[in-house]
Design a protein around this motif. Structure first.
Motif, PDB file in Angstrom:
ATOM      1  N   CYS A 238       5.406  12.071   0.284  1.00 22.23           N
ATOM      2  CA  CYS A 238       4.607  11.537  -0.817  1.00 22.23           C
ATOM      3  C   CYS A 238       4.529  12.559  -1.939  1.00 22.23           C
ATOM      4  O   CYS A 238       5.153  13.621  -1.877  1.00 22.23           O
ATOM      5  CB  CYS A 238       3.206  11.170  -0.317  1.00 22.23           C
ATOM      6  SG  CYS A 238       2.230  12.586   0.241  1.00 22.23           S
ATOM      7  N   GLY A 239       3.745  12.236  -2.969  1.00 20.21           N
ATOM      8  CA  GLY A 239       3.517  13.161  -4.066  1.00 20.21           C
ATOM      9  C   GLY A 239       2.477  14.201  -3.698  1.00 20.21           C
ATOM     10  O   GLY A 239       2.206  14.436  -2.515  1.00 20.21           O
ATOM     11  N   THR A 240       1.850  14.794  -4.689  1.00 18.07           N
ATOM     12  CA  THR A 240       1.008  15.956  -4.443  1.00 18.07           C
ATOM     13  C   THR A 240      -0.466  15.756  -4.791  1.00 18.07           C
ATOM     14  O   THR A 240      -1.236  16.709  -4.740  1.00 18.07           O
ATOM     15  CB  THR A 240       1.536  17.146  -5.259  1.00 18.07           C
ATOM     16  OG1 THR A 240       1.519  16.804  -6.653  1.00 18.07           O
ATOM     17  CG2 THR A 240       2.958  17.502  -4.846  1.00 18.07           C
ATOM     18  N   SER A 241      -0.882  14.547  -5.117  1.00 19.24           N
ATOM     19  CA  SER A 241      -2.263  14.317  -5.536  1.00 19.24           C
ATOM     20  C   SER A 241      -3.138  13.864  -4.369  1.00 19.24           C
ATOM     21  O   SER A 241      -2.637  13.486  -3.294  1.00 19.24           O
ATOM     22  CB  SER A 241      -2.311  13.259  -6.639  1.00 19.24           C
ATOM     23  OG  SER A 241      -1.991  11.982  -6.112  1.00 19.24           O
ATOM     24  N   LEU A 242      -4.447  13.868  -4.589  1.00 19.81           N
ATOM     25  CA  LEU A 242      -5.386  13.345  -3.587  1.00 19.81           C
ATOM     26  C   LEU A 242      -5.061  11.901  -3.227  1.00 19.81           C
ATOM     27  O   LEU A 242      -5.073  11.516  -2.050  1.00 19.81           O
ATOM     28  CB  LEU A 242      -6.810  13.426  -4.138  1.00 19.81           C
ATOM     29  CG  LEU A 242      -7.507  14.786  -4.115  1.00 19.81           C
ATOM     30  CD1 LEU A 242      -8.737  14.760  -5.013  1.00 19.81           C
ATOM     31  CD2 LEU A 242      -7.904  15.165  -2.701  1.00 19.81           C
ATOM     32  N   GLU A 243      -4.756  11.102  -4.243  1.00 18.63           N
ATOM     33  CA  GLU A 243      -4.420   9.693  -4.003  1.00 18.63           C
ATOM     34  C   GLU A 243      -3.157   9.559  -3.162  1.00 18.63           C
ATOM     35  O   GLU A 243      -3.061   8.671  -2.300  1.00 18.63           O
ATOM     36  CB  GLU A 243      -4.244   8.962  -5.333  1.00 18.63           C
ATOM     37  CG  GLU A 243      -3.864   7.488  -5.218  1.00 18.63           C
ATOM     38  CD  GLU A 243      -4.919   6.632  -4.534  1.00 18.63           C
ATOM     39  OE1 GLU A 243      -4.578   5.530  -4.061  1.00 18.63           O
ATOM     40  OE2 GLU A 243      -6.101   7.063  -4.461  1.00 18.63           O
ATOM     41  N   ASP A 244      -2.189  10.445  -3.391  1.00 21.86           N
ATOM     42  CA  ASP A 244      -0.965  10.418  -2.583  1.00 21.86           C
ATOM     43  C   ASP A 244      -1.282  10.690  -1.120  1.00 21.86           C
ATOM     44  O   ASP A 244      -0.742  10.029  -0.218  1.00 21.86           O
ATOM     45  CB  ASP A 244       0.037  11.459  -3.099  1.00 21.86           C
ATOM     46  CG  ASP A 244       0.598  11.113  -4.470  1.00 21.86           C
ATOM     47  OD1 ASP A 244       0.799   9.917  -4.737  1.00 21.86           O
ATOM     48  OD2 ASP A 244       0.821  12.044  -5.268  1.00 21.86           O
ATOM     49  N   GLY A 245      -2.168  11.659  -0.864  1.00 16.31           N
ATOM     50  CA  GLY A 245      -2.568  11.948   0.509  1.00 16.31           C
ATOM     51  C   GLY A 245      -3.294  10.772   1.132  1.00 16.31           C
ATOM     52  O   GLY A 245      -3.098  10.450   2.309  1.00 16.31           O
ATOM     53  N   TYR A 246      -4.144  10.125   0.341  1.00  6.91           N
ATOM     54  CA  TYR A 246      -4.888   8.958   0.806  1.00  6.91           C
ATOM     55  C   TYR A 246      -3.936   7.824   1.195  1.00  6.91           C
ATOM     56  O   TYR A 246      -4.044   7.235   2.284  1.00  6.91           O
ATOM     57  CB  TYR A 246      -5.838   8.498  -0.297  1.00  6.91           C
ATOM     58  CG  TYR A 246      -6.659   7.270   0.045  1.00  6.91           C
ATOM     59  CD1 TYR A 246      -7.878   7.397   0.701  1.00  6.91           C
ATOM     60  CD2 TYR A 246      -6.216   5.988  -0.291  1.00  6.91           C
ATOM     61  CE1 TYR A 246      -8.648   6.278   1.005  1.00  6.91           C
ATOM     62  CE2 TYR A 246      -6.974   4.866   0.017  1.00  6.91           C
ATOM     63  CZ  TYR A 246      -8.185   5.010   0.666  1.00  6.91           C
ATOM     64  OH  TYR A 246      -8.929   3.903   0.970  1.00  6.91           O
ATOM     65  N   GLN A 247      -2.987   7.504   0.318  1.00  3.87           N
ATOM     66  CA  GLN A 247      -2.057   6.405   0.569  1.00  3.87           C
ATOM     67  C   GLN A 247      -1.132   6.707   1.740  1.00  3.87           C
ATOM     68  O   GLN A 247      -0.828   5.820   2.552  1.00  3.87           O
ATOM     69  CB  GLN A 247      -1.240   6.110  -0.690  1.00  3.87           C
ATOM     70  CG  GLN A 247      -2.055   5.570  -1.855  1.00  3.87           C
ATOM     71  CD  GLN A 247      -2.674   4.221  -1.564  1.00  3.87           C
ATOM     72  OE1 GLN A 247      -2.205   3.471  -0.702  1.00  3.87           O
ATOM     73  NE2 GLN A 247      -3.745   3.885  -2.281  1.00  3.87           N
ATOM     74  N   ALA A 248      -0.677   7.964   1.851  1.00  2.00           N
ATOM     75  CA  ALA A 248       0.200   8.341   2.971  1.00  2.00           C
ATOM     76  C   ALA A 248      -0.537   8.188   4.296  1.00  2.00           C
ATOM     77  O   ALA A 248       0.018   7.675   5.288  1.00  2.00           O
ATOM     78  CB  ALA A 248       0.696   9.775   2.785  1.00  2.00           C
ATOM     79  N   ALA A 249      -1.796   8.619   4.342  1.00  2.00           N
ATOM     80  CA  ALA A 249      -2.585   8.484   5.570  1.00  2.00           C
ATOM     81  C   ALA A 249      -2.841   7.021   5.899  1.00  2.00           C
ATOM     82  O   ALA A 249      -2.797   6.622   7.074  1.00  2.00           O
ATOM     83  CB  ALA A 249      -3.905   9.235   5.418  1.00  2.00           C
ATOM     84  N   GLN A 250      -3.090   6.202   4.883  1.00  2.00           N
ATOM     85  CA  GLN A 250      -3.278   4.765   5.109  1.00  2.00           C
ATOM     86  C   GLN A 250      -2.052   4.174   5.802  1.00  2.00           C
ATOM     87  O   GLN A 250      -2.182   3.364   6.745  1.00  2.00           O
ATOM     88  CB  GLN A 250      -3.520   4.051   3.773  1.00  2.00           C
ATOM     89  CG  GLN A 250      -4.914   4.229   3.201  1.00  2.00           C
ATOM     90  CD  GLN A 250      -5.896   3.185   3.727  1.00  2.00           C
ATOM     91  OE1 GLN A 250      -5.504   2.221   4.368  1.00  2.00           O
ATOM     92  NE2 GLN A 250      -7.178   3.393   3.463  1.00  2.00           N
ATOM     93  N   ARG A 251      -0.862   4.552   5.344  1.00  2.00           N
ATOM     94  CA  ARG A 251       0.374   4.026   5.953  1.00  2.00           C
ATOM     95  C   ARG A 251       0.465   4.402   7.422  1.00  2.00           C
ATOM     96  O   ARG A 251       0.833   3.583   8.278  1.00  2.00           O
ATOM     97  CB  ARG A 251       1.591   4.571   5.201  1.00  2.00           C
ATOM     98  CG  ARG A 251       1.825   3.938   3.842  1.00  2.00           C
ATOM     99  CD  ARG A 251       2.975   4.600   3.108  1.00  2.00           C
ATOM    100  NE  ARG A 251       4.210   4.585   3.888  1.00  2.00           N
ATOM    101  CZ  ARG A 251       5.325   5.217   3.526  1.00  2.00           C
ATOM    102  NH1 ARG A 251       5.342   5.927   2.403  1.00  2.00           N
ATOM    103  NH2 ARG A 251       6.405   5.146   4.273  1.00  2.00           N
ATOM    104  N   LEU A 252       0.127   5.652   7.741  1.00  2.00           N
ATOM    105  CA  LEU A 252       0.238   6.113   9.124  1.00  2.00           C
ATOM    106  C   LEU A 252      -0.868   5.537  10.011  1.00  2.00           C
ATOM    107  O   LEU A 252      -0.625   5.151  11.159  1.00  2.00           O
ATOM    108  CB  LEU A 252       0.183   7.643   9.164  1.00  2.00           C
ATOM    109  CG  LEU A 252       1.427   8.378   8.643  1.00  2.00           C
ATOM    110  CD1 LEU A 252       1.148   9.869   8.492  1.00  2.00           C
ATOM    111  CD2 LEU A 252       2.615   8.162   9.594  1.00  2.00           C
ATOM    112  N   LEU A 253      -2.067   5.455   9.489  1.00  2.00           N
ATOM    113  CA  LEU A 253      -3.211   5.068  10.320  1.00  2.00           C
ATOM    114  C   LEU A 253      -3.350   3.567  10.505  1.00  2.00           C
ATOM    115  O   LEU A 253      -4.174   3.115  11.306  1.00  2.00           O
ATOM    116  CB  LEU A 253      -4.502   5.650   9.717  1.00  2.00           C
ATOM    117  CG  LEU A 253      -4.550   7.176   9.643  1.00  2.00           C
ATOM    118  CD1 LEU A 253      -5.848   7.659   9.003  1.00  2.00           C
ATOM    119  CD2 LEU A 253      -4.372   7.801  11.036  1.00  2.00           C
ATOM    120  N   THR A 254      -2.544   2.789   9.786  1.00  2.00           N
ATOM    121  CA  THR A 254      -2.552   1.333   9.989  1.00  2.00           C
ATOM    122  C   THR A 254      -1.357   0.875  10.813  1.00  2.00           C
ATOM    123  O   THR A 254      -1.135  -0.324  10.967  1.00  2.00           O
ATOM    124  CB  THR A 254      -2.575   0.596   8.635  1.00  2.00           C
ATOM    125  OG1 THR A 254      -1.502   1.064   7.812  1.00  2.00           O
ATOM    126  CG2 THR A 254      -3.896   0.815   7.909  1.00  2.00           C
TER     127      THR A 254
END
Length: 355
Positions: A238-254
């Protein structure tokens, strides 16, 4: 009120203007002998009059600007500001000023800022962004600097210039062993690297441990050493922002078979991951363990406090300045390499696997 001049200082001290100039510029040769008593009179006159030397004129005479440039990869991550803090602390103690720029994780902009900053009247350059050396333009600029014997220090491994080396391989191994010992077998990796660099004009860019490869490679090695397969579905780039971390975790945790732990390549992305876990109703560390890297100041103030690793970037910044000042004062010295070890820090965001 008229500003005092060198002539005023000379008149008050009872010396020539040339003597005042010699004292200000630290000139002391067999041809120019100045007694300590004379020096003291000159400095006393300077203090009494409040005389301030013209910095530009002094720079022209000495060839030094007392200014050092620093290029950071980006300006949004507190990790890089810790480095800048260390650099500025050490420069200030040595009587130098800091000229700060950011490559902004963009190949084209990074090339331009590297070339532009190298053309400024500065005494040396500290380069934290390795990415600007991975393009033909960046390498051309570096070669020009080396031909000029321009003082330059890289924070990160390099074979041709002075460097401060500090990677997360050992700390990542400790983090993976920590998670594996807690029974975690499905460990996700959030790999935040801006893809623009990966499509730069360099066909085979060198592996840059400061860009996250140290964590990715060690993550894979530790899984294999534990007899576990590396599941590409558990690695999200993913990219390097807080939102990128949020979206990447959403993909993994769902995922239907979600990971029980996340290894996140920096604390900023890990904060986004913690928010995603909370929004999905997952408790940390009861339902999910999260590990970050960098130990940014807010990492120990989160709820829960973040398990992470630290390179002590303030120290790294200070060491980079010390190395650069040695190079400025002795351009002929052999290439230097200083290593700073990272350390793994266990806090509250990791615990036993839930199932």
């Amino acid at each position: 009120m008229k500003k005092p001049t060198q002539a005023d200082v000379a008149r008050l001290a009872g010396v020539s203007r040339a003597t005042v100039s010699y004292v200000l510029n630290g000139v002391a040769t067999e041809r120019v002998l100045i007694s300590e008593a004379t020096r003291q009179r000159v400095w006393a006159a300077i203090e009494e009059l409040g005389y301030e030397p013209d910095a530009r004129a002094q720079a022209l005479r000495s060839g030094r600007t007392k200014t050092v440039g620093l290029i950071l990869p980006e300006i949004h991550n507190p990790h890089f500001w810790q480095t800048a803090d260390g650099v500025e602390q050490e420069l200030r103690a040595a009587g130098y000023h800091l000229l700060l720029s950011s490559a902004d994780l963009s190949p084209e902009y990074g090339d331009d800022i590297f070339k532009e900053l190298s053309q400024h009247r500065i005494d040396g350059l500290i380069l934290m962004s390795a990415f600007v050396l991975q393009s033909a333009k960046g390498q051309e600029t570096l070669n020009q600097l080396l031909e000029r014997r321009f003082p330059i220090v890289k924070i990160g491994e390099h074979t041709a210039i002075d460097c401060i080396v500090s990677n997360y391989r050992t700390a990542t191994r400790e983090a993976m062993e920590h998670l594996l010992n807690f029974g975690h077998r499905r460990i996700g990796l959030i790999y935040g690297v801006r893809s623009a660099w990966e499509t730069s004009e360099t066909e085979n860019p060198p592996v840059d441990m400061s860009g996250g490869s140290d964590r990715l490679l060690t993550y894979q090695e530790c899984l294999q050493a534990a007899g576990l397969s590396v599941d590409p579905g558990l690695i999200v780039t993913c990219g390097t922002s807080l939102e990128d971390g949020y979206q990447a975790a959403q993909r993994l945790l769902t995922l239907s078979d979600r990971p029980t732990a996340l290894l996140v390549i920096n604390d900023l992305l890990a904060i986004g991951a913690l928010r995603a876990a909370s929004d999905l109703g997952l408790r940390v560390p009861e339902d999910l363990s999260v590990v970050g890297f960098d130990d940014i100041p807010m990492a120990s103030y989160l709820t829960p406090r973040l398990t992470t690793s630290s390179k002590d970037m303030i120290r790294v910044g200070r060491e980079a300045v010390r190395l650069l000042l040695l190079r400025i004062n002795d351009p002929e010295r052999p290439q230097q390499r200083v290593e700073v070890q990272a350390r793994f820090i266990v806090r509250e965001s990791t615990g036993p696997a839930p199932f």
